[in-house]
Design a protein around this motif. Structure first.
Motif, short mmCIF file in Angstrom:
data_model
loop_
_atom_site.label_atom_id
_atom_site.label_comp_id
_atom_site.label_asym_id
_atom_site.label_seq_id
_atom_site.Cartn_x
_atom_site.Cartn_y
_atom_site.Cartn_z
N GLY A 1 3.84 -144.38 -37.88
CA GLY A 1 5.26 -144.61 -38.13
C GLY A 1 6.19 -143.86 -37.19
O GLY A 1 7.19 -143.30 -37.62
N GLN A 2 5.90 -143.85 -35.89
CA GLN A 2 6.74 -143.16 -34.90
C GLN A 2 7.34 -144.18 -33.93
O GLN A 2 6.64 -145.06 -33.45
CB GLN A 2 5.92 -142.13 -34.12
CG GLN A 2 6.72 -141.35 -33.09
CD GLN A 2 5.87 -140.34 -32.33
OE1 GLN A 2 4.69 -140.18 -32.62
NE2 GLN A 2 6.46 -139.67 -31.36
N GLY A 3 8.65 -144.06 -33.65
CA GLY A 3 9.33 -145.04 -32.82
C GLY A 3 9.80 -144.49 -31.49
O GLY A 3 9.94 -143.28 -31.30
N TRP A 4 10.07 -145.43 -30.54
CA TRP A 4 10.59 -145.11 -29.21
C TRP A 4 11.82 -145.98 -28.97
O TRP A 4 11.77 -147.20 -29.16
CB TRP A 4 9.55 -145.42 -28.13
CG TRP A 4 8.60 -144.32 -27.77
CD1 TRP A 4 8.61 -143.56 -26.64
CD2 TRP A 4 7.47 -143.88 -28.53
NE1 TRP A 4 7.57 -142.67 -26.65
CE2 TRP A 4 6.85 -142.83 -27.82
CE3 TRP A 4 6.94 -144.24 -29.77
CZ2 TRP A 4 5.72 -142.17 -28.27
CZ3 TRP A 4 5.83 -143.59 -30.23
CH2 TRP A 4 5.23 -142.56 -29.49
N GLU A 5 12.91 -145.37 -28.53
CA GLU A 5 14.09 -146.14 -28.16
C GLU A 5 14.00 -146.68 -26.73
O GLU A 5 14.80 -147.51 -26.33
CB GLU A 5 15.35 -145.28 -28.31
CG GLU A 5 15.64 -144.87 -29.74
CD GLU A 5 16.95 -144.12 -29.86
OE1 GLU A 5 17.64 -143.96 -28.84
OE2 GLU A 5 17.28 -143.67 -30.98
N SER A 6 13.01 -146.22 -25.98
CA SER A 6 12.86 -146.62 -24.57
C SER A 6 12.02 -147.88 -24.40
O SER A 6 11.67 -148.24 -23.28
CB SER A 6 12.24 -145.47 -23.77
OG SER A 6 11.04 -145.01 -24.40
N GLY A 7 11.67 -148.55 -25.49
CA GLY A 7 10.96 -149.81 -25.41
C GLY A 7 9.48 -149.65 -25.11
O GLY A 7 8.94 -148.54 -25.04
N LEU A 8 8.83 -150.80 -24.91
CA LEU A 8 7.39 -150.79 -24.66
C LEU A 8 7.06 -150.04 -23.38
O LEU A 8 6.06 -149.32 -23.32
CB LEU A 8 6.88 -152.23 -24.59
CG LEU A 8 5.37 -152.40 -24.40
CD1 LEU A 8 4.61 -151.79 -25.57
CD2 LEU A 8 5.01 -153.88 -24.26
N ALA A 9 7.89 -150.20 -22.34
CA ALA A 9 7.61 -149.51 -21.08
C ALA A 9 7.65 -147.99 -21.26
O ALA A 9 6.79 -147.27 -20.76
CB ALA A 9 8.62 -149.95 -20.02
N GLY A 10 8.65 -147.50 -22.01
CA GLY A 10 8.75 -146.07 -22.23
C GLY A 10 7.61 -145.53 -23.06
O GLY A 10 7.05 -144.45 -22.77
N LEU A 11 7.23 -146.27 -24.09
CA LEU A 11 6.11 -145.84 -24.92
C LEU A 11 4.82 -145.80 -24.12
O LEU A 11 4.06 -144.82 -24.17
CB LEU A 11 5.97 -146.79 -26.12
CG LEU A 11 4.88 -146.50 -27.14
CD1 LEU A 11 5.31 -146.99 -28.52
CD2 LEU A 11 3.55 -147.18 -26.78
N ALA A 12 4.56 -146.88 -23.35
CA ALA A 12 3.33 -146.93 -22.56
C ALA A 12 3.28 -145.80 -21.54
O ALA A 12 2.23 -145.19 -21.31
CB ALA A 12 3.23 -148.29 -21.86
N THR A 13 4.43 -145.49 -20.92
CA THR A 13 4.48 -144.39 -19.95
C THR A 13 4.10 -143.07 -20.59
O THR A 13 3.35 -142.27 -20.01
CB THR A 13 5.88 -144.30 -19.34
OG1 THR A 13 6.18 -145.53 -18.67
CG2 THR A 13 5.97 -143.16 -18.34
N ASP A 14 4.58 -142.84 -21.80
CA ASP A 14 4.27 -141.58 -22.49
C ASP A 14 2.79 -141.45 -22.81
O ASP A 14 2.29 -140.34 -22.98
CB ASP A 14 5.09 -141.48 -23.78
CG ASP A 14 6.56 -141.19 -23.51
OD1 ASP A 14 6.89 -140.88 -22.35
OD2 ASP A 14 7.37 -141.27 -24.45
#
Length: 655
Positions: free
Chosen positions: A157-170
């Motif tokens: 249940g953790q979200g990213w405001e940077s979208g799929l690209a930001g999540l994948a980068t992390d």
């Protein structure tokens, strides 16, 4: 057995005997599309390479253990699905993160979000539900992770405001969306496949640094051009055909159909992947063989084809049994193939015939369940094969003109009467007796003949969804209550009870981006096919303005469509034909109180008047009514979109 409901941070072990699971991400706002994705993570919580990021542009991991299966509509809204083969997940992968993302908007727009883990039989193993999302555009719902030799599921249940690209980068993925703008083609140029890196090099190695990363921007598929024949001197000249159709029946007809299918799959990879995906195969390199002999005891077993799909070191194998025309699948044949597959450690036995089972996963022939312990048994209809080919030809996915020609030749072969391949064409031998009993008012819910006909109606409903999917290029679903999806007996019982009570069968079709479901009702008492849909009215303006909004969208709809206005005051409805409403809108509003909150649209069509339930009569009338109502009523409709808030007017100098 009720599956565990997880709170954020909780975990639950998966059963030891479960090796294949589907992860289903669901949401209630079906107008917004959510894409599921997965990241194969090491003990450090990072991907080993960019190939460990499974999503719409890269739908399978390099080892084939994790696959993106796309999105679909449900009775509650919509869902996206990921398939995981736990037995094939590499040892260095510690966890598989389960992710959802939206291209437009945020998760706060979607209402309730749900993660569900199910086994290969569809039984739920764990669930996690949340409505806490706000501004996030990518969301880690949960993870499937190792604990010793076992597997567990945890709600994250953790979200990213940077979208799929930001999540994948992390998570260590090298995202290269910046290249999309400079490399993007003009409107007249095809879009090249995005370069995907799947290397064993460490993420920060020089070799990895020199390559392009993953592009998370969705690719647009190009449609291949038709090969034209322009030099014929007369219109009567016919080009040579790749799959000539000759007189023949029985075994010879089956051999020709099998050879045409396997050869086309060998030549056209996207078609091979689409067909094999229906059999549960991973994406990979396809090879097919016909008339292969196997030893079974003192006898020989010869399946019609052996299908293989390889990806890295993994090889998936299926034995295929084919029937054409009225050929019936035999239990002894399928059980012999299951014995061979178990002995050879193959994955699945697949039957292919003109039979369209009433529900997904149902089989036209029952076999000894003990033989399914280590080998799966699946069934495909020729209709599904034909629809996959038409889908690729009509809506992209084939970017090679020669491959497109080969696939068109295969479809032409299937369409020929002598191929032995048919779509859904018969309601069964009990159709006339059941129809007469309904007309006479003597049908009762316990009639076993009616149960057979009810199963045929369910098959016809699936056929309608397949036809529309191939025609419009999006996945159309036949919607059933959840219990009826997993319990064929309960489904048939409910269908027969309704048929005995009011003489009708009903099918609900859900079409992505349509304003409402398309409901098809076959009324055997009145010999009419009724199609209807419902749409919410605008939530602002007078009754006249709301009605005008609807009429503008129905400018080309037939005048005999019934328009029902539902008012906010309970039990206050008005219904008139569209041509009369066009002439005088007040016929729906005069004397009514409250605001119009919804519209229901319905049109009646004649039912096939022949007594038989063949394609030339009843079935043809159902498909024709469905196509006509969708094209003239459902397709033009769009749901109400509230106008954007207005800016305040600038004050004048005097003010």
């Amino acid at each position: 057995m009720t599956s565990p409901i997880l709170a954020k941070g909780q975990n639950v072990p998966l059963p030891d005997d479960v090796i294949r699971i589907d992860v289903v991400i669901g949401w209630t706002e079906s107008e917004v599309e959510v894409d599921a994705s997965a990241l194969l993570l090491g003990i450090d919580g990072k991907v080993g390479c960019d190939g460990d990021f499974v999503f719409y542009n890269q739908p399978e991991s390099p080892d084939g253990s994790v696959r993106f299966l796309g999105t679909s509509a449900t009775a509650e809204g919509a869902q996206a699905r990921i398939a995981i083969d736990l037995s094939a997940v590499p040892e260095q992968v510690h966890a598989v993160a389960l992710v959802g993302s939206v291209g437009v908007g945020t998760f706060g727009d979607l209402g309730k979000l749900a993660l569900r883990v199910v086994d290969s039989a569809g039984h739920s193993l764990a669930e996690y539900t949340t409505a806490d999302a706000t501004t996030e555009s990518a969301f880690v719902f949960g993870e499937v992770y190792r604990r010793g030799s076992a597997w567990k599921v945890r709600a994250v249940g953790q979200g990213w405001e940077s979208g799929l690209a930001g999540l994948a980068t992390d998570f260590g993925v090298d995202v290269d969306d910046d290249a999309e703008a400079s490399d993007s083609p003009t409107n007249d140029e095809p879009v090249a496949p995005a370069p995907i890196v799947a290397t064993s090099e460490p993420p920060n190695s020089p070799k990895q640094a020199r390559t392009h990363g993953v592009r998370t921007v969705k690719r647009t598929l190009k449609k291949a051009k038709q090969i034209e024949f322009k030099l014929a001197e007369l219109d009567s000249w016919q080009p040579a055909r790749l799959f000539p159709v000759m007189a023949g029946s029985g075994d010879e007809q089956e051999r020709r159909a099998t050879s045409a299918l396997v050869a086309t799959m060998q030549a056209v990879r996207p078609f091979a992947r689409a067909v094999c995906a229906r059999m549960g195969a991973p994406a990979g390199t396809f090879e097919g063989y016909v008339e292969v002999q196997y030893e079974l005891g003192e006898s020989k077993v010869i399946p019609d084809a052996v299908l293989k799909m390889s990806r890295g070191s993994r090889v998936w194998t299926a034995l295929l049994e084919v029937k054409t025309s009225n050929g019936k699948l035999r239990r002894d044949q399928l059980e012999n193939y299951l014995d061979v597959a178990r002995k050879k450690k193959y994955d699945v036995v697949v039957s292919l015939s003109n039979d369209v089972p009433a529900g997904p996963g149902e089989l036209p022939v029952e076999v000894d369940r003990r033989k399914l312990a280590k080998v799966a048994l699946r069934h495909l209809s020729w209709a599904e094969v034909a629809h996959e080919a038409r889908m690729l030809l009509s809506h992209g996915g084939i970017d090679d003109d020669l491959h497109a020609w080969i696939l068109r030749e295969f479809v032409r072969y299937l369409d020929h009467p002598r191929s032995g391949v048919t779509e859904f064409v018969d309601m069964g031998r009990h159709w006339v007796a059941v129809r007469d009993a309904v007309t006479a008012g003597i049908l009762r819910a316990g009639d076993q003949k009616a149960v057979t006909v009810a199963d045929k109606w369910a098959s016809l409903s699936r056929h309608l969804a397949l036809r529309m999917t191939a025609a419009i290029g999006v996945t159309v679903k036949h919607i059933l209550p959840r219990r009826h999806q997993s319990d064929p007996v309960a489904r048939s019982t409910a269908f027969v009870e309704r048929l005995a009570a009011d003489g009708t069968f009903e099918a609900v079709l859900r079409i992505p981006d349509a304003a409402g479901d398309l409901v098809v009702v076959a009324d055997l008492r009145t010999n009419r096919i009724r199609c209807r849909t419902a749409v919410d009215a605008p939530n602002e303006g007078t009754a006249g303005r709301r009605l005008s909004w609807l009429l503008r969208q129905l400018a080309d709809a037939p005048g005999d469509v019934q328009v029902e206005a539902v008012f906010s005051e309970r039990g206050n409805e008005a219904c008139e034909h569209l041509d009369r409403v066009r002439a005088d809108q007040k016929v729906l509003t005069t004397g009514r109180t409250g605001a119009i909150v919804a519209f229901s649209l319905e049109q009646a069509f004649p039912m096939g008047n022949r007594r038989s339930g063949t394609a030339a009569s009843f079935i043809a009338s159902v498909t024709a009514a469905t196509d006509a109502f969708y094209g003239s009523v459902v397709q033009p409709l769009r749901g109400w979109v509230h106008a954007a808030p207005k800016q305040p007017e600038a004050p004048t100098d005097a003010e």
